[in-house]
Design an enzyme around this catalytic site. Structure first.
Site, PDB file in Angstrom:
ATOM      1  N   ASP A   1      -6.156  42.605 -25.949  1.00  0.00           N
ATOM      2  CA  ASP A   1      -5.423  41.471 -25.388  1.00  0.00           C
ATOM      3  C   ASP A   1      -5.774  41.242 -23.914  1.00  0.00           C
ATOM      4  OD1 ASP A   1      -3.814  39.261 -25.502  1.00  0.00           O
ATOM      5  OD2 ASP A   1      -1.924  40.347 -25.334  1.00  0.00           O
TER       6      ASP A   1
ATOM      7  N   HIS B   1      -8.371  38.145 -23.655  1.00  0.00           N
ATOM      8  CA  HIS B   1      -8.419  36.971 -22.777  1.00  0.00           C
ATOM      9  C   HIS B   1      -9.412  37.289 -21.662  1.00  0.00           C
ATOM     10  CE1 HIS B   1      -4.678  35.018 -24.443  1.00  0.00           C
ATOM     11  NE2 HIS B   1      -4.545  36.267 -24.887  1.00  0.00           N
TER      12      HIS B   1
ATOM     13  N   GLN C   1      -2.480  27.549 -23.217  1.00  0.00           N
ATOM     14  CA  GLN C   1      -1.517  28.541 -22.719  1.00  0.00           C
ATOM     15  C   GLN C   1      -0.149  27.943 -22.393  1.00  0.00           C
ATOM     16  OE1 GLN C   1      -1.937  32.318 -21.381  1.00  0.00           O
ATOM     17  NE2 GLN C   1       0.115  31.744 -22.041  1.00  0.00           N
TER      18      GLN C   1
ATOM     19  N   HIS D   1      -9.007  40.333 -30.199  1.00  0.00           N
ATOM     20  CA  HIS D   1      -8.126  39.475 -29.399  1.00  0.00           C
ATOM     21  C   HIS D   1      -8.142  39.913 -27.939  1.00  0.00           C
ATOM     22  CE1 HIS D   1      -4.317  36.913 -29.175  1.00  0.00           C
ATOM     23  NE2 HIS D   1      -4.395  37.469 -27.964  1.00  0.00           N
TER      24      HIS D   1
ATOM     25  N   GLU E   1       5.247  35.451 -30.194  1.00  0.00           N
ATOM     26  CA  GLU E   1       5.138  36.561 -29.240  1.00  0.00           C
ATOM     27  C   GLU E   1       6.360  36.540 -28.319  1.00  0.00           C
ATOM     28  OE1 GLU E   1       1.812  36.626 -26.537  1.00  0.00           O
ATOM     29  OE2 GLU E   1       2.082  38.752 -26.094  1.00  0.00           O
TER      30      GLU E   1
ATOM     31  N   HIS F   1      -1.398  32.286 -31.114  1.00  0.00           N
ATOM     32  CA  HIS F   1      -0.423  33.194 -30.508  1.00  0.00           C
ATOM     33  C   HIS F   1       0.921  32.835 -31.151  1.00  0.00           C
ATOM     34  CE1 HIS F   1      -3.453  34.126 -27.568  1.00  0.00           C
ATOM     35  NE2 HIS F   1      -2.645  34.962 -26.945  1.00  0.00           N
TER      36      HIS F   1
HETATM   37 FE   FE2 Z   1      -2.961  37.094 -26.324  1.00  0.00          FE
END
Ligand code: FE2
Length: 422
Positions: free
Chosen positions: A311, A61, A154, A59, A215, A212
């Protein structure tokens, strides 16, 4: 016996009690035995060092990697300020910008033994630049890095009127997996609806799912149970991944116990990101302050597949990060209190074998005859030492060829002469 391309001598393997010789031919593992009487064009003496399959980054980005401080620093340290900053930064994205930062990050990872990466690509911007950039990178690096790209909205699936259309376009362009962010939708109902839509697309377009999920520190954020129900009813099992699930930390134990059991029934994968969630979560707490990382130890104890991710690397959410998966595992050992000997070893599995399950790599992964000859020789004698010292990747092999090496660091100590005894 015919000559091989490469033989690694005296490598410690996780499932063998004595060191093994590993022979490689035509990019695959061709022979593994305690002593191979054969020759090869090249040999590496592993000197009882641990050889493991490549690290798996479950995971990350990559589209936002290496943008920390642009256009401003995240002073509150919260997830939500990070999203605001990224909203500004992504207005300036170009394909070249994404490619250049992503490839630089992948090289940093490969140099540390990471050869499989799942990256989320933000698809909430109308030109899909981040996604197009990462799909181009996937093609460009395919000879030395296996990159999966997740179409990640997002700003929410209902964050803008055109988001649904953008998602479908992203899937048609070739995203490997569908992402989502149900806890960020405006209402609980929108969050549930977003998951139903994502699972519909996964079946329609034959894609993996990586959400996601929850979170947030809100103990009422309960979208993981929705994922569990959808996964069970559609029989999608290990094709589904729940990432972050930090609210799980805050659920009452009765509810958490029920959830652990139903996750076990689904076979869905869970991904924790201990480096970043220990810094992002608990920001509104005074004291006691929650750790905010999902229940890694309990998920593992109940036989669920848990893997770990970095991440972020130098981005609006986390301005640190090295790309080293042993750093991630080391942090998990501490935050999740997995200090028992088997527990420490389990944390190494979470950045290798378990990550391979999350990415659905199947027989493309592992040190076994006939499989792609990709592995990492660590400067450590066993799994525990690998984590304890965050050992260097002495050699990284990709499909039978040496992709990276790091000389062992052996510091010299210049102690003063002992003072004469009086
Ligand atoms: Fe993430």
């Amino acid at each position: 016996m015919p000559p091989f391309d490469l033989i690694l001598r005296r490598a410690r393997l996780q499932d063998h009690s004595v060191p093994q010789d590993i022979a490689i031919a035509a990019g695959t593992f061709a022979a593994i035995a305690p002593r191979l009487d054969a020759t090869a064009r090249e040999e590496i003496d592993c000197s009882d060092r641990l050889a493991i399959p490549p690290f798996v980054e479950s995971h990350i980005h990559l589209d936002s990697a290496d943008t920390a401080g642009e256009p401003r620093w995240n002073e509150s340290g919260t997830l939500f300020e990070g999203i605001e900053i990224w909203r500004d930064r992504k207005q300036k994205l170009s394909i070249e910008d994404v490619e250049q930062r992503a490839i630089a990050t992948l090289k940093t990872q490969a140099a540390q033994g990471v050869l499989h990466v799942r990256s989320h690509a933000d698809v909430s911007e109308s030109s899909l630049i981040a996604l197009k950039g990462l799909l181009a990178v996937r093609e460009e690096v395919k000879d030395w890095m296996n990159l999966q790209v997740v179409a990640f909205p997002q700003d929410g699936l209902y964050g803008s009127p055109q988001q649904l259309e953008l998602m479908e376009e992203a899937l048609k362009l070739g995203a490997d997996a569908i992402g989502g962010i149900p806890h960020y939708e405006l209402t609980r109902e929108d969050g549930v609806r977003s998951l139903q839509q994502i699972f519909d697309w996964a079946e329609q377009y034959d894609k993996l799912i990586d959400i996601h999920c929850d979170e947030i520190d809100d103990d009422q954020s309960r979208f993981l149970e929705v994922m569990v129900a959808q996964t069970l009813r559609r029989d999608l099992g290990s094709r589904v991944t729940a990432s972050h699930t930090t609210a799980f930390h805050s659920y009452n134990n009765g509810y958490a116990q029920k959830l652990l059991g139903s996750i076990r029934r689904t076979q869905l994968n869970c991904v924790a990101n201990p480096l970043i969630n220990i810094t992002l979560q608990g920001r509104t707490d005074t004291y006691p302050k929650r750790r905010g990382v999902t229940r890694v130890k309990e998920l593992w104890q109940q036989g669920n597949n848990v893997s770990l991710g970095h991440d972020c690397i130098r981005d609006p959410w986390y301005s640190l990060g090295t790309g080293n998966m042993l750093n991630v595992a080391h942090m998990a050992v501490h935050i999740c209190q997995m200090t028992g000997r088997e527990q420490v070893k389990a944390c190494l599995d979470m950045v290798t074998h378990n990550g391979a399950k999350t990415l659905n790599l199947d027989d493309r992964y592992g040190i076994a005859l006939g499989r792609p000859a990709s592995l990492v020789v660590l400067d450590a004698s066993d799994e525990f030492e690998a984590i304890r010292t965050q050992a260097a990747a002495l050699y990284t092999l990709s499909h039978g060829r040496i992709l990276a090496c790091t000389p062992a660091a052996r510091p010299k100590l210049f102690l003063p002469e002992p003072s004469p005894r009086l």
